[in-house]
Design a protein around this motif. Structure first.
Motif, short mmCIF file in Angstrom:
data_model
loop_
_atom_site.label_atom_id
_atom_site.label_comp_id
_atom_site.label_asym_id
_atom_site.label_seq_id
_atom_site.Cartn_x
_atom_site.Cartn_y
_atom_site.Cartn_z
N ASN A 72 11.21 29.02 36.33
CA ASN A 72 10.35 30.14 35.96
C ASN A 72 10.94 30.77 34.72
N THR A 73 10.51 30.33 33.55
CA THR A 73 11.10 30.79 32.30
C THR A 73 10.40 32.01 31.73
N ASP A 74 9.27 32.41 32.27
CA ASP A 74 8.57 33.58 31.74
C ASP A 74 8.87 34.84 32.53
N ASN A 75 9.83 34.81 33.41
CA ASN A 75 10.18 35.96 34.23
C ASN A 75 11.08 36.89 33.43
N GLU A 76 10.75 38.16 33.36
CA GLU A 76 11.55 39.12 32.61
C GLU A 76 12.85 39.46 33.34
N ASN A 77 12.93 39.18 34.61
CA ASN A 77 14.11 39.54 35.39
C ASN A 77 15.15 38.43 35.43
N HIS A 78 14.96 37.37 34.71
CA HIS A 78 15.92 36.27 34.82
C HIS A 78 17.17 36.57 34.00
N HIS A 79 18.32 36.13 34.49
CA HIS A 79 19.62 36.47 33.93
C HIS A 79 19.91 35.69 32.67
N SER A 80 20.50 36.38 31.70
CA SER A 80 20.89 35.75 30.46
C SER A 80 22.28 36.24 30.08
N PHE A 81 23.15 35.34 29.65
CA PHE A 81 24.49 35.73 29.25
C PHE A 81 24.45 36.59 27.99
N SER A 82 23.47 36.38 27.13
CA SER A 82 23.39 37.19 25.92
C SER A 82 23.11 38.65 26.26
N GLN A 83 22.40 38.91 27.35
CA GLN A 83 22.18 40.29 27.78
C GLN A 83 23.49 40.92 28.22
N ASP A 84 24.34 40.14 28.90
CA ASP A 84 25.63 40.66 29.33
C ASP A 84 26.56 40.94 28.14
N VAL A 85 26.54 40.07 27.15
CA VAL A 85 27.36 40.27 25.96
C VAL A 85 26.89 41.51 25.21
N GLN A 86 25.57 41.69 25.11
CA GLN A 86 25.04 42.87 24.43
C GLN A 86 25.39 44.15 25.18
N LYS A 87 25.35 44.09 26.52
CA LYS A 87 25.73 45.24 27.33
C LYS A 87 27.20 45.59 27.10
N ALA A 88 28.07 44.59 27.02
CA ALA A 88 29.49 44.83 26.76
C ALA A 88 29.69 45.45 25.38
N GLN A 128 43.03 50.33 26.32
CA GLN A 128 42.71 49.07 26.99
C GLN A 128 42.35 49.31 28.46
N LYS A 129 43.07 50.18 29.10
CA LYS A 129 42.82 50.48 30.51
C LYS A 129 41.48 51.19 30.70
N THR A 130 41.20 52.19 29.89
CA THR A 130 39.92 52.92 30.03
C THR A 130 38.73 52.03 29.68
N LEU A 131 38.90 51.21 28.65
CA LEU A 131 37.80 50.31 28.27
C LEU A 131 37.55 49.27 29.35
N GLN A 132 38.61 48.79 29.97
CA GLN A 132 38.44 47.80 31.04
C GLN A 132 37.73 48.43 32.24
N GLN A 133 38.04 49.69 32.55
CA GLN A 133 37.36 50.37 33.66
C GLN A 133 35.88 50.57 33.36
N LYS A 134 35.56 50.96 32.14
CA LYS A 134 34.16 51.16 31.77
C LYS A 134 33.37 49.85 31.80
N LEU A 135 33.99 48.79 31.31
CA LEU A 135 33.31 47.49 31.32
C LEU A 135 33.15 46.95 32.74
N LYS A 137 32.77 48.73 35.37
CA LYS A 137 31.71 49.51 36.00
C LYS A 137 30.33 49.07 35.50
N ALA A 138 30.24 48.73 34.22
CA ALA A 138 28.96 48.31 33.63
C ALA A 138 28.61 46.87 33.98
N LEU A 139 29.62 46.01 34.10
CA LEU A 139 29.39 44.58 34.37
C LEU A 139 30.26 44.14 35.55
N PRO A 140 29.88 44.49 36.77
CA PRO A 140 30.74 44.20 37.92
C PRO A 140 30.82 42.73 38.31
N ARG A 141 29.96 41.89 37.77
CA ARG A 141 29.98 40.48 38.17
C ARG A 141 31.11 39.69 37.52
#
Length: 149
Positions: A72-88, A128-135, A137-141
């Motif tokens: 199902n390639t037209d699903n807006e909810n499908h996971h993409s690594f580029s979305q995770d990189v952009q979030k970081a 480094q420690k604060t940035l790692q905690q924020k990341l 929290k934002a990307l727990p996977r």
């Protein structure tokens, strides 16, 4: 004589195979198993049930909606690594740092960020420690490794 007899039998077998008439067939040549006429004028869409029938086409169904083996390639909810990189990158920018290279290897995310100016080792470790905690929290996977430069 034997060769002539074998040749004659071979010719008879070959000719008899070509002369068959399939009149025992239950279906006419212009009909499918349901008895529908296949050679009719129009758009070729038949009434009935299935992916190529008019009732399903009116409902907006396509073959990709019906085949569970197709992705199902037209699903807006499908996971993409580029979305995770952009979030970081967004989290790093919001924290006040300049994002560097970010790459994902399995369940591990490696992040590089730059601090402006000359920074002491203690400030670098704290950042480094604060940035790692924020990341985290934002990307727990991901298991996140942060490198401050």
């Amino acid at each position: 004589m034997k060769i002539l007899l074998m040749l004659l039998v071979f010719v008879v077998v070959m000719v008899s195979g070509c002369g068959q008439d399939n009149t025992e067939s239950v279906y006419d040549k212009d009909q499918d198993q349901a008895g529908m006429d296949l050679n009719r004028e129009g758009d070729g869409v038949r009434e009935g049930d299935g992916p190529n029938f008019s009732r399903d086409q009116d409902d907006g169904m396509t073959m990709t909606d019906q085949n569970p083996n197709l992705l199902n390639t037209d699903n807006e909810n499908h996971h993409s690594f580029s979305q995770d990189v952009q979030k970081a990158k967004d989290v790093i920018s919001d924290a006040g740092y300049e994002p560097g290279s970010i790459w994902i290897n399995g369940g591990e995310m490696n992040v590089t960020a730059q601090l402006e100016g000359h920074v002491t080792r203690n400030d670098r470790e704290k950042a480094q420690k604060t940035l790692q905690q924020k990341l985290a929290k934002a990307l727990p996977r991901y298991d996140i490794n942060v490198d401050i430069q």
